[in-house]
Each structure stands twice: as C-alpha cells, then as structure tokens.
Design a protein around this motif. Sequence first.
Motif, mmCIF file in Angstrom:
data_model
loop_
_atom_site.group_PDB
_atom_site.id
_atom_site.type_symbol
_atom_site.label_atom_id
_atom_site.label_comp_id
_atom_site.label_asym_id
_atom_site.label_seq_id
_atom_site.Cartn_x
_atom_site.Cartn_y
_atom_site.Cartn_z
ATOM 1 N N PHE A 1 -1.811 -7.469 2.725
ATOM 2 C CA PHE A 1 -0.496 -6.956 3.102
ATOM 3 C C PHE A 1 -0.009 -7.602 4.401
ATOM 4 C CE2 PHE A 1 2.005 -3.983 5.651
ATOM 5 C CZ PHE A 1 3.100 -3.817 4.826
ATOM 6 N N VAL A 2 -0.846 -7.619 5.420
ATOM 7 C CA VAL A 2 -0.464 -8.188 6.719
ATOM 8 C C VAL A 2 -0.144 -9.676 6.567
ATOM 9 C CG1 VAL A 2 -1.330 -8.764 9.033
ATOM 10 C CG2 VAL A 2 -1.677 -6.472 8.109
ATOM 11 N N TRP A 3 -0.962 -10.391 5.805
ATOM 12 C CA TRP A 3 -0.753 -11.830 5.616
ATOM 13 C C TRP A 3 0.567 -12.101 4.894
ATOM 14 C CZ3 TRP A 3 -2.747 -16.178 7.430
ATOM 15 C CH2 TRP A 3 -2.399 -17.367 6.790
ATOM 16 N N PHE A 4 0.766 -11.425 3.741
ATOM 17 C CA PHE A 4 1.967 -11.690 2.936
ATOM 18 C C PHE A 4 3.245 -11.163 3.592
ATOM 19 C CE2 PHE A 4 -1.227 -12.094 -0.535
ATOM 20 C CZ PHE A 4 -0.974 -13.424 -0.813
ATOM 21 N N ALA A 5 3.125 -10.164 4.455
ATOM 22 C CA ALA A 5 4.298 -9.637 5.170
ATOM 23 C C ALA A 5 4.636 -10.492 6.387
ATOM 24 C CB ALA A 5 4.055 -8.188 5.589
ATOM 25 N N GLY A 6 3.810 -11.507 6.648
ATOM 26 C CA GLY A 6 4.066 -12.395 7.779
ATOM 27 C C GLY A 6 3.809 -11.750 9.129
ATOM 28 N N LYS A 7 2.919 -10.754 9.145
ATOM 29 C CA LYS A 7 2.639 -10.028 10.380
ATOM 30 C C LYS A 7 1.336 -10.461 11.049
ATOM 31 C CE LYS A 7 5.179 -5.964 8.908
ATOM 32 N NZ LYS A 7 5.146 -4.505 8.773
ATOM 33 N N TRP A 8 0.692 -11.489 10.509
ATOM 34 C CA TRP A 8 -0.581 -11.928 11.062
ATOM 35 C C TRP A 8 -0.362 -12.635 12.403
ATOM 36 C CZ3 TRP A 8 -5.498 -11.001 10.587
ATOM 37 C CH2 TRP A 8 -6.402 -11.834 11.234
ATOM 38 N N SER A 9 -1.188 -12.287 13.380
ATOM 39 C CA SER A 9 -1.232 -13.013 14.645
ATOM 40 C C SER A 9 -2.692 -13.031 15.091
ATOM 41 C CB SER A 9 -0.333 -12.366 15.700
ATOM 42 O OG SER A 9 -0.795 -11.079 16.022
ATOM 43 N N ASN A 10 -2.996 -13.848 16.054
ATOM 44 C CA ASN A 10 -4.379 -14.001 16.502
ATOM 45 C C ASN A 10 -4.835 -12.736 17.232
ATOM 46 O OD1 ASN A 10 -6.826 -14.700 17.579
ATOM 47 N ND2 ASN A 10 -6.135 -16.653 18.427
ATOM 48 N N PRO A 11 -5.760 -11.973 16.632
ATOM 49 C CA PRO A 11 -6.207 -10.737 17.285
ATOM 50 C C PRO A 11 -6.999 -10.980 18.568
ATOM 51 C CG PRO A 11 -7.469 -11.146 15.289
ATOM 52 C CD PRO A 11 -6.394 -12.180 15.344
ATOM 53 N N PHE A 12 -7.516 -12.189 18.737
ATOM 54 C CA PHE A 12 -8.306 -12.486 19.932
ATOM 55 C C PHE A 12 -7.434 -12.696 21.176
ATOM 56 C CE2 PHE A 12 -11.002 -13.750 16.343
ATOM 57 C CZ PHE A 12 -12.043 -12.857 16.560
ATOM 58 N N LYS A 13 -6.123 -12.729 20.970
ATOM 59 C CA LYS A 13 -5.195 -12.842 22.098
ATOM 60 C C LYS A 13 -4.731 -11.472 22.600
ATOM 61 C CE LYS A 13 -3.435 -17.444 21.071
ATOM 62 N NZ LYS A 13 -2.254 -18.251 20.791
ATOM 63 N N LEU A 14 -5.207 -10.413 21.951
ATOM 64 C CA LEU A 14 -4.834 -9.066 22.378
ATOM 65 C C LEU A 14 -5.551 -8.703 23.674
ATOM 66 C CD1 LEU A 14 -4.997 -7.251 18.922
ATOM 67 C CD2 LEU A 14 -2.952 -7.936 20.188
ATOM 68 N N PRO A 15 -4.937 -7.869 24.512
ATOM 69 C CA PRO A 15 -5.567 -7.468 25.769
ATOM 70 C C PRO A 15 -6.820 -6.611 25.523
ATOM 71 C CG PRO A 15 -3.326 -6.560 25.592
ATOM 72 C CD PRO A 15 -3.596 -7.335 24.348
ATOM 73 N N PRO A 16 -7.772 -6.662 26.453
ATOM 74 C CA PRO A 16 -9.008 -5.880 26.302
ATOM 75 C C PRO A 16 -8.750 -4.381 26.092
ATOM 76 C CG PRO A 16 -9.239 -7.433 28.102
ATOM 77 C CD PRO A 16 -7.805 -7.503 27.652
ATOM 78 N N ARG A 17 -7.762 -3.825 26.779
ATOM 79 C CA ARG A 17 -7.454 -2.393 26.622
ATOM 80 C C ARG A 17 -7.096 -2.065 25.168
ATOM 81 N NH1 ARG A 17 -5.377 2.197 29.471
ATOM 82 N NH2 ARG A 17 -3.714 3.217 28.289
ATOM 83 N N THR A 18 -6.330 -2.947 24.543
ATOM 84 C CA THR A 18 -5.968 -2.752 23.134
ATOM 85 C C THR A 18 -7.223 -2.745 22.273
ATOM 86 O OG1 THR A 18 -3.806 -3.763 23.471
ATOM 87 C CG2 THR A 18 -4.647 -3.724 21.207
ATOM 88 N N TRP A 19 -8.113 -3.705 22.493
ATOM 89 C CA TRP A 19 -9.373 -3.784 21.739
ATOM 90 C C TRP A 19 -10.217 -2.529 21.930
ATOM 91 C CZ3 TRP A 19 -11.237 -6.472 17.864
ATOM 92 C CH2 TRP A 19 -10.622 -7.688 17.541
#
Length: 144
Positions: free
Chosen positions: A52-70
């Motif tokens: 779903f995320v891929w086909f909806a074009g919502k994919w982004s690099n999760p490793f660029k998220l801030p540590p607090r988000t993780w």
Amino acid sequence: MLTSTGWFYWALMSAIFAALTAVFAKIGIKGIDSDLATLIRTAIIIVALSAFVWFAGKWSNPFKLPPRTWIFLSLSALATGASWVCYFRALQIGEASKVAPVDKLSLVLVAIFAFTFLGERPSLREWAGIAMVAGGVLMLALKR
C-alpha cells in the motif's frame, strides 16, 4: 476527508475493521496456537501495508527519521504487539462478544493517558461518555 471532521470517518472505519478483526480472528484461531496466529497476522499486515505505501507513493527512507520518532514508533509497535498477543489469547479462550468490548476499555485508558501525558482536556460531557464506556465494560465483565 482531511477536514476537521474527517477524523471521524477514519475512526468509524477503524471500528468496523476492528469488529471484523475479532470475528475473523475467532474463526481463524481454532486449532492453532494464538501466538502463531498473531505472527501470521503480523506477517500479512507487513506485506499488505508495504505494498500500500509503495503503490500510494508514500515511501521514503525510514533511516532519515529523527531518533525520537524511532523511539516512540518502536514503543508503539511493542505495545501493539503485546496487545495483539493478549487479544488473540483472550479470543482463543473467551467469547468474541465479551472479549472485544473489554478490549475497548482502551478507550478509557487512552483518555486518562492523554489527559496525564499529552495535556488533553476532555469536556465534562466527554468524561461522562468515557465513564459510560467504563461502566459498560464492567457490566459485561462481571458475572451475573
């Protein structure tokens, strides 16, 4: 659907899918360990949501998220997993029509936690509704 009331429709759909989850899970866990059933369910969710995320074009690099988000997404994931394990175990030994309403005691706990940790301030009317949910759960949980 992204208006100030759009949240209601998404929440209503969530409730419908949660209700279907209880019924489908109760049927699906017959003759299988509830923990294995939870693992299978989780694997299917990972595949379906990834697509779903891929086909909806919502994919982004999760490793660029801030540590607090993780940190907080990880805590949320662990809480979700623990909830699912407990829910499936309860469904395996109890009736879906009793397990699901008790599980919805989470609504009361969310209100209390949101008040305590997020600074949310439900109105007196909202607290009355929350108290009615708690009362309903107690009525369902207590033996006659």
